[in-house]
Design an enzyme around this catalytic site. Sequence first.
Site, PDB file in Angstrom:
ATOM      1  CB  CYS A 151      -9.014  21.980 -46.434  1.00 27.83           C
ATOM      2  SG  CYS A 151      -8.951  23.352 -45.265  1.00 27.83           S
ATOM      3  CG  HIS A 189     -11.623  21.433 -42.536  1.00 29.35           C
ATOM      4  ND1 HIS A 189     -10.471  21.120 -43.222  1.00 29.35           N
ATOM      5  CD2 HIS A 189     -12.538  20.479 -42.876  1.00 29.35           C
ATOM      6  CE1 HIS A 189     -10.675  20.018 -43.932  1.00 29.35           C
ATOM      7  NE2 HIS A 189     -11.921  19.617 -43.740  1.00 29.35           N
TER       8      HIS A 189
END
Length: 996
Positions: A454, A827
């Site tokens: 990510c 994330h």
Amino acid sequence: MDKILEAVVMSSYPNNVKQGLVRRVIEAAKQPMDSDQCWSMLELSTKLYLTGDTKYKREIGKEVLEVYGHYHPEEFEEFFNVRFLLSLLQEGYGPLGKRSHYVLDYIQLGLQFILESPSANSIFSLLRIEVLRKVCERPSPKQCAKISKLLTQHPQCIPTGKHQLLFCQQLIRCIGQFQCISEGEEDIMEFLEQVNKVSGLLQRIWRTQTSAILPSLKELFTIISSTEEQEAPSNALASVVQFVPLELMDGVIRNLTNDDSITDVQMMTAIGRMIDWVSWPLGKNIDKWIIALLKGLAAVKKFSILIEVTLSKIEKVFSKLLYPIVREGALSVLQYMLLSFQHSHEAFHLLLPHIPRLVASLKKEDSNSATSSLEQLAELIHCMFFRFSGFPDLYEPVLEAVKALPVPNEDRIKHLLGQNAWTSQKNELACFYPRLASKSETGKIGLINLGNTCYMNSIIQSLFMASDFRHSVLSLTEGNSQPLMTKLQWLFAFLEHSQRPAISPESFLSASWPPWFTPGAQQDCSEYLKYLLDRLHEEEKTGKRIYQKLKESSLMSQAVEHHYLNKTLIEKMFGGKMMTKIRCLKCMNVSSREEAFTDLSLAFPPPDRQVPWSTSVLPVEEIGPQLIEPPETPSQLAGSPWIQRKAPVAEDPAAPPVLVETLGFQEPRGAKSSLRGEAVGMDVAKDPLSSSGGQARAPKDSRSVPDLINYFLSPERLTAENKYHCEKCASLQDAEKVAELTEGPHYLILTLLRFSFDPRTMKRKKILDNVSIPVVLKLPVLATPEEREEVCQRGKDRAVPGSGFVSVVYDLCSVVVHSGVSSESGHYYCYSRECTDTLPRGQPQDRVPKPASDKQLDFEIQWYLFNDTRVSFSSFESVSNVTSFFPKDTAYVLFYRQRAGRQSCLLHEALAEAGHLHGEPSLHKDLMEAISKDNILYLQEQEKEARNRAAYISALPKSPLWWRDFDRDKDDDNSSGGCSPAAGGAGSGSFHGLVF
């Protein structure tokens, strides 16, 4: 007098006679009287109010209490004391077994007369403890409503601190046990009113104490997910959820669905009970929370839960469409449940026997609500017909029922099915029941997460949304001897023109992978960005030069042309220059060194260093909700740290540094404050570009991006062990070091240094401070003499004589957010918008801007949220508030785009002109063919899926074995629809990178 009043009340006279006598007693009570008489009357009136067996007696008790509270306050305060109230609350009032139910009403009545008395605080303290104890005893809905009414009228009695959080949790426990015993309409309405009073108290507490919301929701989830309770919790819990701010929804759902401590059974129980909430009348946003949790479960591939819950609850949800008061929410939930359940016809077929009866009922109702619901239901039914064809005998009664209703076109059906499907489910039914995928409704394409990638996906999407850079990359010619840039060009081209919902960046990842990164592990996106830009820069330096066509431009001199043609694309787009100066504080000699940069790494000031809230050298430009016009002059001027307005004197303190400014509505202010030697000031203005109309000013102890830039640019004293070796003095001397920006990049990249190494834990810890982000930023850049002369010649902007800086205006275009507490975990996702010059290209700057209809207003430019394969619409309000609601989600890397207006931006204008003349640049032949072939392949995959489905249906047995489930008890149906919870994913199978 008390004996007279008691005799009158207890007499058998008619009520009108009694009323006259009571009036005389009450009038007499308004006159002065001794303490003993007052006390006797207060005792009698208390007895009447708490134990009166008729409403009339209680009303007389109330009137007398009010009179004595008004006319004899000292005696009333002495009577209404802490010890008496404690006895009332703990022991009750009246004979054993017949305790009064009006104690809380009595206390609420009396509190209004002692609010200003010395004993008030003691009484409030007592009530804070006692109401918490009462709630822990699980009182009835009526008593809970009385507690809520008391605390709403007298918020001083609401428990505080840790007790407040416990009170909220216990109040939710109480609501979970509420039951309406009677089925009479009046009793039901009274029950609903009681529940609303209790949940309204929670809302009041949450408004003033937002930190109590998430723990309260955790308690709510514990209640509805419990598998030990014999009785299901009350649907009245729906009234709690309606007051939770929707801004918290994404974070709450993400935390729930990623919590490994929650078992599948608990999650299934919780979502099943939430779906039951659709029957709760007057509830708001209940359907949004239910759908969000269903989507969250799909995102983490909990398909077995989704299948089980859908099959067990969909008929109940469908039945609620009969009731107008809950119809809207029930229909929303039903739509998502059906449109997402695409691997099997099972859920839709459960409803087939009920659809004709419901349609007939809605037609008979003949209301706007019924008409709208019928149209939406018909659209939903036709979607299911399209998805699960081949059952004419089953569908005929349904088709007959809806034949007079509008039929959606195929594009609309495909859109609805593609938008709502859970995922690409790889199991034994995948070839027979594939989902129909489509791009996100935004039109943007996602990137598949290849295993903790990510960090790369967020950077690529941010670079892609930098339109000038994207146009330049896509315009590269074939055979440019830049292999990594070529791969980036291909990736950008597929993001622009592919028909797939998401694509895999696997090829680019392998080419751009920093060798020291560990495969499969989370990495620092800023580190990856620096490595990527450096690789691209170095690669171009050794290969073919680009932008040869700029030689033909007559807008720039040969010197400027030579200067820019020697720059790489990375330097042109992201490159800036900075001058570091060190001044000896003894001889005042200055040494300097200029360095290039592609990003500014902004450290956080030490906790003991506060950035002063002073005004800037020049007033901040106001930008209201109108078409924003680039400044007619290159910018406004400000003073240089060391370029004095008069001849420098050794004893003089340093001149004020140049200030970083934000643009927006001005805060009211008085006279300008003076600037001290190291004072770095800024105007904090409300941002007019957010969708809510303004960005609130950050708290004094929080930071802003201008604060961090000012700290970065502020002078640093070199003393003690850090003394500077002055060549002129030939010795170590105290000195002052300062950084000056000498060339502003076209795209300014700011990295907030949130990660620092903790030697105690041997890990990089994260600074979680909230940093407010301005949508428009003014950055001080050292101007050339020509630019300074141009500014001085134009009279529109005010300039400081003898100054050396111009304030360059930048617009925010991307924010990469890190969610987590460490750089090795968490994330990344990003918010982006596509910034271009505000004025239409070619329009002279001295002309009046075109009307808003000709050019989109700057504050209306659409923001998008890129989260791996998911792309959704967003807003600047969401960007601004993300950390406020989710403390672990913090802005990390910011991209700003420089506005047109400076002479040094001629190259930028030329690059942008090339991209805007004919829209997106045309691609070279090989790249166009590759995209075309992949799009054809994608369509062939879809056709193959359709053929497989038709082949499966034609091979089914002739006897109707598959609807046998309608005849057996649904509790015995253990079918999971053939969907494994581990199915799906973002791999490179036949359904390449589909978006959920």
